[in-house]
Design an enzyme around this catalytic site. Sequence first.
Site, PDB file in Angstrom:
ATOM      1  N   ILE A  91       0.869  -1.166   0.000  1.00  0.00           N
ATOM      2  CA  ILE A  91       0.000   0.000   0.000  1.00  0.00           C
ATOM      3  C   ILE A  91       0.910   1.221   0.000  1.00  0.00           C
ATOM      4  CG2 ILE A  91      -1.824   1.221   1.247  1.00  0.00           C
ATOM      5  CD1 ILE A  91      -2.505  -1.648   0.223  1.00  0.00           C
ATOM      6  N   HIS A 108      -6.368  -5.823  -9.860  1.00  0.00           N
ATOM      7  CA  HIS A 108      -6.679  -6.726  -8.744  1.00  0.00           C
ATOM      8  C   HIS A 108      -7.430  -7.946  -9.266  1.00  0.00           C
ATOM      9  CE1 HIS A 108      -7.288  -7.967  -4.642  1.00  0.00           C
ATOM     10  NE2 HIS A 108      -8.562  -8.172  -4.927  1.00  0.00           N
ATOM     11  N   ASP A 144      -6.790  -1.848  -2.112  1.00  0.00           N
ATOM     12  CA  ASP A 144      -7.550  -2.131  -3.331  1.00  0.00           C
ATOM     13  C   ASP A 144      -8.855  -1.336  -3.392  1.00  0.00           C
ATOM     14  OD1 ASP A 144      -5.639  -4.003  -4.346  1.00  0.00           O
ATOM     15  OD2 ASP A 144      -6.373  -5.454  -2.893  1.00  0.00           O
TER      16      ASP A 144
HETATM   17  C1  GAR Z   1      -2.108 -10.156 -10.410  1.00  0.00           C
HETATM   18  O1  GAR Z   1      -3.163 -11.085 -10.511  1.00  0.00           O
HETATM   19  C2  GAR Z   1      -2.572  -8.903  -9.685  1.00  0.00           C
HETATM   20  O2  GAR Z   1      -3.901  -8.584  -9.907  1.00  0.00           O
HETATM   21  C3  GAR Z   1      -2.383  -9.310  -8.240  1.00  0.00           C
HETATM   22  O3  GAR Z   1      -1.144  -9.945  -8.240  1.00  0.00           O
HETATM   23  C4  GAR Z   1      -1.000 -10.647  -9.480  1.00  0.00           C
HETATM   24  C5  GAR Z   1       0.380 -10.330 -10.031  1.00  0.00           C
HETATM   25  O4  GAR Z   1       0.700 -11.193 -11.066  1.00  0.00           O
HETATM   26  N1  GAR Z   1      -2.458  -8.154  -7.383  1.00  0.00           N
HETATM   27  C6  GAR Z   1      -3.069  -8.164  -6.201  1.00  0.00           C
HETATM   28  O5  GAR Z   1      -3.503  -9.168  -5.686  1.00  0.00           O
HETATM   29  C7  GAR Z   1      -3.161  -6.810  -5.520  1.00  0.00           C
HETATM   30  N2  GAR Z   1      -4.019  -6.858  -4.404  1.00  0.00           N
HETATM   31  P1  GAR Z   1       1.995 -10.930 -11.958  1.00  0.00           P
HETATM   32  O6  GAR Z   1       3.126 -10.514 -11.020  1.00  0.00           O
HETATM   33  O7  GAR Z   1       2.270 -12.251 -12.617  1.00  0.00           O
HETATM   34  O8  GAR Z   1       1.665  -9.845 -12.955  1.00  0.00           O
END
Ligand code: GAR
Length: 203
Positions: A91, A108, A144
Amino acid sequence: MRIVVLVSGTGSNLQAVIDAIGAGRLPVEIAAVGADRPGTLGVERSAAAGLETFVIDFKTFSTRGEWDAALLAAVARYAPDYVVSSGFMRIVAADFIDAFPGRYVNTHPALLPAFPGAHGVRDALAYGVKVTGCTVHFADAGVDTGPIIAQTAVAVLPEDTEESLHERIKLAERSLLIRVLADLAAAPGLWCGNKQDDGGNHQ
Ligand code: GAR
């Protein structure tokens, strides 16, 4: 449109943005990629693409405030039009939001405001929802939270595990993020985050 992308993990969304730019499908320049820890696949992907990459390693700061200030300074240096939190699992401070008003975009893996936090996919599965999805929104200093730009629904299958569901959500998430960035590049400031200005319907 110049963006700084912030990552914490594998950076698959980042890779999709890099690929879309490379294929001429997204008129955006990634000014830099920033991370909160070293040695992640996201950092490797950035470096492999020849992008400027910086790490503001959370563990090396003695206070949260010092890390906040370092992150803000590192991002501000690139004077981006938008900052994209793509799997950035921190955050940011209110000062950061104030520095990029209506210009800090987060992805998200759930249909916000449902299932915010670090385990959006796991929490949706545990609740037993039959439809979940992904959200791209303007982030504020909450977890979020902030005005929603666009969402895509993804069906939960009976045999889904957290991993299989997250993989399907990520497919939708990549397309959604690229579409939103393309829209922002085409009409910067279109979504100022003030729902009263435009009805708040961005689908
Ligand atoms: C994604 O699904 C994103 O939405 C999530 O982390 C993943 C990252 O994937 N973010 C959250 O959960 C934020 N609260 P990546 O590193 O393979 O792009």
